[in-house]
Design a protein around this motif. Structure first.
Motif, PDB file in Angstrom:
ATOM      1  N   SER A   2      26.655  56.580  65.886  1.00 17.40           N
ATOM      2  CA  SER A   2      25.404  55.878  65.593  1.00 17.40           C
ATOM      3  C   SER A   2      25.340  55.597  64.099  1.00 17.40           C
ATOM      4  N   ILE A   3      24.866  54.398  63.735  1.00 18.22           N
ATOM      5  CA  ILE A   3      24.842  53.985  62.332  1.00 18.22           C
ATOM      6  C   ILE A   3      23.396  53.788  61.880  1.00 18.22           C
ATOM      7  N   ILE A   4      22.999  54.526  60.854  1.00 18.18           N
ATOM      8  CA  ILE A   4      21.642  54.454  60.303  1.00 18.18           C
ATOM      9  C   ILE A   4      21.744  53.985  58.858  1.00 18.18           C
ATOM     10  N   VAL A   5      21.031  52.928  58.514  1.00 18.77           N
ATOM     11  CA  VAL A   5      21.038  52.387  57.155  1.00 18.77           C
ATOM     12  C   VAL A   5      19.635  52.501  56.579  1.00 18.77           C
ATOM     13  N   ASP A   6      19.512  53.222  55.485  1.00 18.46           N
ATOM     14  CA  ASP A   6      18.209  53.431  54.831  1.00 18.46           C
ATOM     15  C   ASP A   6      17.163  53.902  55.830  1.00 18.46           C
TER      16      ASP A   6
ATOM     17  N   ARG B  74      24.052  56.598  57.036  1.00 13.47           N
ATOM     18  CA  ARG B  74      24.327  57.846  57.740  1.00 13.47           C
ATOM     19  C   ARG B  74      25.018  57.533  59.060  1.00 13.47           C
ATOM     20  N   PHE B  75      26.111  58.216  59.299  1.00 10.52           N
ATOM     21  CA  PHE B  75      26.846  58.099  60.555  1.00 10.52           C
ATOM     22  C   PHE B  75      26.608  59.371  61.364  1.00 10.52           C
ATOM     23  N   GLU B  76      26.086  59.222  62.574  1.00 11.83           N
ATOM     24  CA  GLU B  76      25.878  60.351  63.478  1.00 11.83           C
ATOM     25  C   GLU B  76      26.942  60.290  64.568  1.00 11.83           C
ATOM     26  N   VAL B  77      27.719  61.356  64.688  1.00 19.59           N
ATOM     27  CA  VAL B  77      28.776  61.407  65.697  1.00 19.59           C
ATOM     28  C   VAL B  77      28.163  61.841  67.024  1.00 19.59           C
ATOM     29  N   LEU B  78      28.264  60.982  68.038  1.00 15.85           N
ATOM     30  CA  LEU B  78      27.750  61.281  69.365  1.00 15.85           C
ATOM     31  C   LEU B  78      28.855  61.969  70.180  1.00 15.85           C
ATOM     32  N   GLU B  79      28.491  62.983  70.913  1.00 15.28           N
ATOM     33  CA  GLU B  79      29.462  63.751  71.713  1.00 15.28           C
ATOM     34  C   GLU B  79      30.608  64.298  70.849  1.00 15.28           C
ATOM     35  N   PRO B  80      30.289  65.036  69.785  1.00 16.33           N
ATOM     36  CA  PRO B  80      31.329  65.474  68.844  1.00 16.33           C
ATOM     37  C   PRO B  80      32.336  66.456  69.431  1.00 16.33           C
ATOM     38  N   VAL B  81      31.969  67.185  70.488  1.00 13.32           N
ATOM     39  CA  VAL B  81      32.913  68.124  71.094  1.00 13.32           C
ATOM     40  C   VAL B  81      33.912  67.373  71.962  1.00 13.32           C
ATOM     41  N   LYS B  82      33.399  66.480  72.796  1.00 12.43           N
ATOM     42  CA  LYS B  82      34.278  65.700  73.676  1.00 12.43           C
ATOM     43  C   LYS B  82      35.055  64.649  72.897  1.00 12.43           C
ATOM     44  N   ARG B  83      34.412  64.083  71.874  1.00  9.57           N
ATOM     45  CA  ARG B  83      35.004  62.988  71.110  1.00  9.57           C
ATOM     46  C   ARG B  83      35.001  63.348  69.616  1.00  9.57           C
TER      47      ARG B  83
END
Length: 260
Positions: free
Chosen positions: A134-138, A203-212
């Protein structure tokens, strides 16, 4: 053009034989001073060694010590041509280029880590599973789910490096923008990235960080198993690189836009 005198030079080189030979020849001709007492650092090697030099001597460079690269590597985009003659005169005539590094704060399995990058911050999948990011800008979500090999945020200096290989835009120096570029995007398949203001906080949020699982790299410094990464330009850090007057970095970046 600089009006500064360059009588005390600090020569450092990569381990490549051609770089070590140039180091020996230049040191014999001009002497070799400690970086803390020098008028400039002369980095001999390739682009990777230049990034290493900027990182290693960051406190001195932040205080105004300029860096001049001598190409004894492969590409040498951030370097000048090697010549044994008239180095102080070349330095006096060189064009200064001010760059601002990226500051990366990564949340990972081992805790929070902070790194700086001069080219780009990149996130990349660690396994055969595509990354979901997921990409969050400001503080505003701009993309809920990017499915790709990864994504990167590049400075103008770094826009001709990994960013260009990922089909991102070449950014002229002084444009005060950053390139947000996907790496082999699967969904949205047609998304080619975005140009962001130089003051943007991403800000970059990693989704499913365990699986991916996803790794993050600030230039060549890698952090594995990240869960989130925040990146912004450190505008308080002004670093000076010197380029021969007829081969300035802005001219090199412009030429890259006309290469077939």
């Amino acid at each position: 053009m600089s009006s500064k005198s360059f009588s005390k030079l600090a020569f450092i080189s990569s381990a490549k034989p051609s770089a070590k030979a140039a180091l020996k020849a230049l040191s014999q001709r001009y002497g070799n001073h400690d970086a803390a007492d020098a008028d400039a650092i002369i980095a001999i090697g390739g682009d990777g060694f230049m990034l290493h030099t900027l990182r290693r001597h960051l406190p001195l460079i932040r205080r105004g010590l300029p860096v001049y690269g001598v190409n004894r590597g492969t590409i040498g985009f951030l370097m000048n041509e090697y010549s044994l003659d008239d180095l102080p005169e070349r330095l006096a005539k060189a064009e200064p280029t001010t760059v601002h590094p990226l500051k990366m704060v990564a949340q990972a399995a081992g805790g929070e880590l902070t790194e700086v990058a001069f080219n780009e911050v990149s996130l990349f999948r660690q396994t055969q599973q595509a990354a979901h990011i997921s990409i969050i800008v400001d503080n505003k979500v701009r993309m809920e789910r990017l499915i790709a090999d990864g994504v990167l945020l590049a400075t103008p200096v770094g826009s001709t490096a990994y960013n260009l290989s990922a089909h991102g835009p070449v950014i002229p120096l002084g444009a005060d923008v950053l390139a947000l570029t996907p790496i082999s995007a699967f969904r949205p398949r047609r998304w080619r990235g975005a140009l962001l203001k130089g003051t943007s906080k991403v800000r970059f949020e990693v989704l499913e960080p365990v699986k991916r699982p996803v790794s993050a790299s600030a230039d060549n410094s890698e952090i594995r198993n990240v869960t989130s990464v925040t990146v912004e330009q450190d505008l308080s850090a002004s670093l000076t690189m010197l380029f021969d007057a007829d081969h300035g970095l802005d001219e090199k970046i412009l030429l890259e836009q006309f290469v077939a």
